[in-house]
Design a protein around this motif. Structure first.
Motif, PDB file in Angstrom:
ATOM      1  N   VAL A 197       0.832  -1.193   0.000  1.00 35.24           N
ATOM      2  CA  VAL A 197       0.000   0.000   0.000  1.00 35.24           C
ATOM      3  C   VAL A 197       0.872   1.249   0.000  1.00 35.24           C
ATOM      4  O   VAL A 197       1.820   1.369   0.783  1.00 35.24           O
ATOM      5  N   LEU A 198       0.517   2.187  -0.878  1.00 35.35           N
ATOM      6  CA  LEU A 198       1.252   3.446  -0.981  1.00 35.35           C
ATOM      7  C   LEU A 198       0.580   4.561  -0.190  1.00 35.35           C
ATOM      8  O   LEU A 198       1.257   5.420   0.373  1.00 35.35           O
ATOM      9  N   SER A 199      -0.753   4.578  -0.164  1.00 34.10           N
ATOM     10  CA  SER A 199      -1.488   5.547   0.650  1.00 34.10           C
ATOM     11  C   SER A 199      -2.864   4.985   0.947  1.00 34.10           C
ATOM     12  O   SER A 199      -3.404   4.184   0.184  1.00 34.10           O
ATOM     13  N   GLY A 200      -3.445   5.420   2.063  1.00 34.17           N
ATOM     14  CA  GLY A 200      -4.710   4.865   2.504  1.00 34.17           C
ATOM     15  C   GLY A 200      -4.521   3.510   3.155  1.00 34.17           C
ATOM     16  O   GLY A 200      -3.420   3.164   3.603  1.00 34.17           O
ATOM     17  N   GLN A 240      -9.700  -9.875   4.237  1.00 28.32           N
ATOM     18  CA  GLN A 240     -10.356 -10.988   4.919  1.00 28.32           C
ATOM     19  C   GLN A 240     -10.304 -12.187   3.990  1.00 28.32           C
ATOM     20  O   GLN A 240     -10.464 -12.042   2.771  1.00 28.32           O
ATOM     21  N   ASP A 241     -10.082 -13.387   4.558  1.00 27.77           N
ATOM     22  CA  ASP A 241     -10.047 -14.565   3.698  1.00 27.77           C
ATOM     23  C   ASP A 241     -10.729 -15.761   4.357  1.00 27.77           C
ATOM     24  O   ASP A 241     -11.093 -15.720   5.542  1.00 27.77           O
ATOM     25  N   SER A 242     -10.900 -16.811   3.554  1.00 25.90           N
ATOM     26  CA  SER A 242     -11.658 -17.980   3.984  1.00 25.90           C
ATOM     27  C   SER A 242     -10.910 -18.844   4.979  1.00 25.90           C
ATOM     28  O   SER A 242     -11.481 -19.786   5.536  1.00 25.90           O
ATOM     29  N   GLU A 243      -9.640 -18.545   5.234  1.00 25.09           N
ATOM     30  CA  GLU A 243      -8.865 -19.250   6.250  1.00 25.09           C
ATOM     31  C   GLU A 243      -8.953 -18.567   7.615  1.00 25.09           C
ATOM     32  O   GLU A 243      -8.312 -18.989   8.565  1.00 25.09           O
ATOM     33  N   GLY A 244      -9.732 -17.492   7.680  1.00 19.07           N
ATOM     34  CA  GLY A 244      -9.911 -16.790   8.946  1.00 19.07           C
ATOM     35  C   GLY A 244      -8.933 -15.667   9.199  1.00 19.07           C
ATOM     36  O   GLY A 244      -8.936 -15.079  10.292  1.00 19.07           O
ATOM     37  N   HIS A 245      -8.106 -15.325   8.217  1.00 21.06           N
ATOM     38  CA  HIS A 245      -7.143 -14.240   8.394  1.00 21.06           C
ATOM     39  C   HIS A 245      -7.811 -12.899   8.115  1.00 21.06           C
ATOM     40  O   HIS A 245      -8.574 -12.755   7.154  1.00 21.06           O
ATOM     41  N   THR A 246      -7.512 -11.925   8.922  1.00 16.41           N
ATOM     42  CA  THR A 246      -7.966 -10.557   8.712  1.00 16.41           C
ATOM     43  C   THR A 246      -6.795  -9.627   8.970  1.00 16.41           C
ATOM     44  O   THR A 246      -5.892  -9.943   9.756  1.00 16.41           O
ATOM     45  N   GLY A 247      -6.816  -8.479   8.322  1.00 14.80           N
ATOM     46  CA  GLY A 247      -5.750  -7.515   8.543  1.00 14.80           C
ATOM     47  C   GLY A 247      -6.051  -6.221   7.828  1.00 14.80           C
ATOM     48  O   GLY A 247      -6.778  -6.204   6.834  1.00 14.80           O
ATOM     49  N   VAL A 248      -5.504  -5.137   8.343  1.00 14.35           N
ATOM     50  CA  VAL A 248      -5.591  -3.833   7.697  1.00 14.35           C
ATOM     51  C   VAL A 248      -4.210  -3.519   7.141  1.00 14.35           C
ATOM     52  O   VAL A 248      -3.241  -3.393   7.891  1.00 14.35           O
ATOM     53  N   ILE A 249      -4.125  -3.409   5.831  1.00 17.91           N
ATOM     54  CA  ILE A 249      -2.840  -3.199   5.161  1.00 17.91           C
ATOM     55  C   ILE A 249      -2.671  -1.707   4.911  1.00 17.91           C
ATOM     56  O   ILE A 249      -3.513  -1.074   4.269  1.00 17.91           O
ATOM     57  N   HIS A 250      -1.583  -1.148   5.420  1.00 14.70           N
ATOM     58  CA  HIS A 250      -1.324   0.279   5.323  1.00 14.70           C
ATOM     59  C   HIS A 250       0.108   0.490   4.852  1.00 14.70           C
ATOM     60  O   HIS A 250       0.889  -0.472   4.786  1.00 14.70           O
ATOM     61  N   PRO A 251       0.494   1.706   4.501  1.00 17.89           N
ATOM     62  CA  PRO A 251       1.873   1.928   4.062  1.00 17.89           C
ATOM     63  C   PRO A 251       2.887   1.447   5.098  1.00 17.89           C
ATOM     64  O   PRO A 251       2.735   1.700   6.300  1.00 17.89           O
ATOM     65  N   GLY A 252       3.901   0.739   4.610  1.00 22.40           N
ATOM     66  CA  GLY A 252       4.934   0.204   5.496  1.00 22.40           C
ATOM     67  C   GLY A 252       4.653  -1.179   6.018  1.00 22.40           C
ATOM     68  O   GLY A 252       5.478  -1.749   6.737  1.00 22.40           O
ATOM     69  N   LEU A 253       3.502  -1.759   5.649  1.00 20.93           N
ATOM     70  CA  LEU A 253       3.170  -3.109   6.096  1.00 20.93           C
ATOM     71  C   LEU A 253       3.470  -4.096   4.968  1.00 20.93           C
ATOM     72  O   LEU A 253       2.916  -3.982   3.866  1.00 20.93           O
ATOM     73  N   VAL A 282      -0.109  -1.401  -4.819  1.00 21.37           N
ATOM     74  CA  VAL A 282       0.458  -2.249  -5.875  1.00 21.37           C
ATOM     75  C   VAL A 282       0.253  -3.691  -5.459  1.00 21.37           C
ATOM     76  O   VAL A 282       0.587  -4.079  -4.332  1.00 21.37           O
ATOM     77  N   GLN A 283      -0.335  -4.486  -6.361  1.00 21.00           N
ATOM     78  CA  GLN A 283      -0.538  -5.901  -6.095  1.00 21.00           C
ATOM     79  C   GLN A 283       0.316  -6.708  -7.067  1.00 21.00           C
ATOM     80  O   GLN A 283       0.282  -6.481  -8.281  1.00 21.00           O
ATOM     81  N   MET A 284       1.070  -7.662  -6.519  1.00 16.05           N
ATOM     82  CA  MET A 284       2.039  -8.435  -7.314  1.00 16.05           C
ATOM     83  C   MET A 284       1.820  -9.924  -7.095  1.00 16.05           C
ATOM     84  O   MET A 284       1.644 -10.353  -5.954  1.00 16.05           O
ATOM     85  N   TRP A 285       1.844 -10.681  -8.167  1.00 11.76           N
ATOM     86  CA  TRP A 285       1.671 -12.124  -8.097  1.00 11.76           C
ATOM     87  C   TRP A 285       2.935 -12.812  -8.592  1.00 11.76           C
ATOM     88  O   TRP A 285       3.446 -12.486  -9.668  1.00 11.76           O
ATOM     89  N   ALA A 324       6.710   6.155  -6.488  1.00 13.84           N
ATOM     90  CA  ALA A 324       6.499   7.594  -6.274  1.00 13.84           C
ATOM     91  C   ALA A 324       7.803   8.313  -6.595  1.00 13.84           C
ATOM     92  O   ALA A 324       8.892   7.763  -6.405  1.00 13.84           O
ATOM     93  N   GLY A 325       7.694   9.537  -7.096  1.00 10.61           N
ATOM     94  CA  GLY A 325       8.876  10.349  -7.339  1.00 10.61           C
ATOM     95  C   GLY A 325       9.479  10.154  -8.707  1.00 10.61           C
ATOM     96  O   GLY A 325       8.797   9.834  -9.683  1.00 10.61           O
ATOM     97  N   SER A 326      10.789  10.310  -8.769  1.00  8.09           N
ATOM     98  CA  SER A 326      11.530  10.206 -10.025  1.00  8.09           C
ATOM     99  C   SER A 326      12.942   9.725  -9.723  1.00  8.09           C
ATOM    100  O   SER A 326      13.575  10.201  -8.777  1.00  8.09           O
ATOM    101  N   ILE A 327      13.435   8.779 -10.515  1.00 13.27           N
ATOM    102  CA  ILE A 327      14.799   8.286 -10.342  1.00 13.27           C
ATOM    103  C   ILE A 327      15.519   8.251 -11.688  1.00 13.27           C
ATOM    104  O   ILE A 327      14.891   8.243 -12.750  1.00 13.27           O
ATOM    105  N   SER A 328      16.838   8.230 -11.621  1.00  8.88           N
ATOM    106  CA  SER A 328      17.681   8.048 -12.795  1.00  8.88           C
ATOM    107  C   SER A 328      18.395   6.714 -12.681  1.00  8.88           C
ATOM    108  O   SER A 328      18.985   6.403 -11.632  1.00  8.88           O
ATOM    109  N   VAL A 329      18.338   5.908 -13.748  1.00  8.20           N
ATOM    110  CA  VAL A 329      18.986   4.606 -13.763  1.00  8.20           C
ATOM    111  C   VAL A 329      19.313   4.240 -15.208  1.00  8.20           C
ATOM    112  O   VAL A 329      18.498   4.455 -16.108  1.00  8.20           O
TER     113      VAL A 329
END
Length: 241
Positions: free
Chosen positions: A69-72, A77-90, A119-122, A196-201
């Motif tokens: 998570v970048l902001s907000g 929640q999932d069918s295995e009983g896991h719950t969580g609030v995902i925020h920046p830095g988690l 951002v979601q990545m698989w 976020a931002g700008s980089i040179s590479v």
């Protein structure tokens, strides 16, 4: 082979009244046979979800799903009983394994009145038929400007915040102040995304939501032109290996 630059404006996008999802690879109705994955990274979606909305309960199987998570914030929640609030830095990972149902919604009491940007990545797992699983860890304190932090990895020698079921893949995150540099981790396959931002590479300027893909990357320096955040996948194998 020279790196490939994928500009934000070149990505396919899915847009509804509550979601803007930009796809770095083929996804959903947007299929391009020449752009299905890089290394073992199969999905890299940048999503903006409107307040009070989100992905209702739906299934996944045989994939490692990492949400950054970048902001907000987004409620998991999932069918295995896991719950969580995902925020920046988690750091958060869901292993779909043989099958799991989950939802991700922007309806947390504290931040649900603003869009969530994530951002979601698989990533493909090494083995099929494993049990579903979930893990999360707050690494906000580790993301001091300039630090390159292993967020998720299955490489045995890497001490990452969370573990994934792929022994050849590591996701790194870095928050950089303007002028700071990092050395991009070596990888047979590299995917670098400017969150976020700008980089040179490699002589190129990458702006927010641009990405770089490369093979056999080693010793390359990335420098922040402005305060920036980058997500880097370093992978030692491709799908099927």
């Amino acid at each position: 082979m020279a790196p490939t630059i994928l500009r934000a404006s070149d990505r396919a996008a899915t847009t509804t009244d509550w979601l803007t999802s930009s796809h770095s690879f083929s996804f959903g109705d947007h299929y391009d046979p020449s752009n299905t994955h890089h290394g073992v990274l199969m999905v890299h979606n940048e999503d903006v979800i409107a307040p009070g909305e989100g992905f209702d309960t739906h299934p996944h199987a045989e994939t490692e799903i990492i949400t950054w998570v970048l902001s907000g914030s987004v409620v998991h929640q999932d069918s295995e009983g896991h719950t969580g609030v995902i925020h920046p830095g988690l750091a958060q990972r869901m292993s779909a394994g043989t099958g799991i149902l989950h939802s991700e919604r922007n309806d947390h009491a504290e931040t649900g009145d603003e869009p969530v940007h994530l951002v979601q990545m698989w990533v493909a797992p090494d083995e099929y038929g494993l049990d579903p699983g979930y893990d999360q860890l707050d690494i906000g304190a580790d993301l001091a400007p300039g630090a390159l932090v292993p967020v998720a990895s299955g490489v045995p020698s890497h001490d990452s915040a969370i573990r994934i079921n792929n022994s050849g893949a590591t996701l790194y995150a870095a928050r950089l102040n303007a002028g700071q540099s990092i050395t991009v981790p070596a990888g047979r396959f590299t995917h670098l995304f400017v969150a976020a931002g700008s980089i040179s590479v490699e002589g190129e300027t990458l702006m927010s939501s641009d990405a770089l893909r490369a093979t056999d990357f080693s010793g390359t320096v990335a420098t922040a032109n402005t305060d920036s955040e980058v997500l880097i996948w370093a992978m030692s194998k491709r799908l099927g290996e």
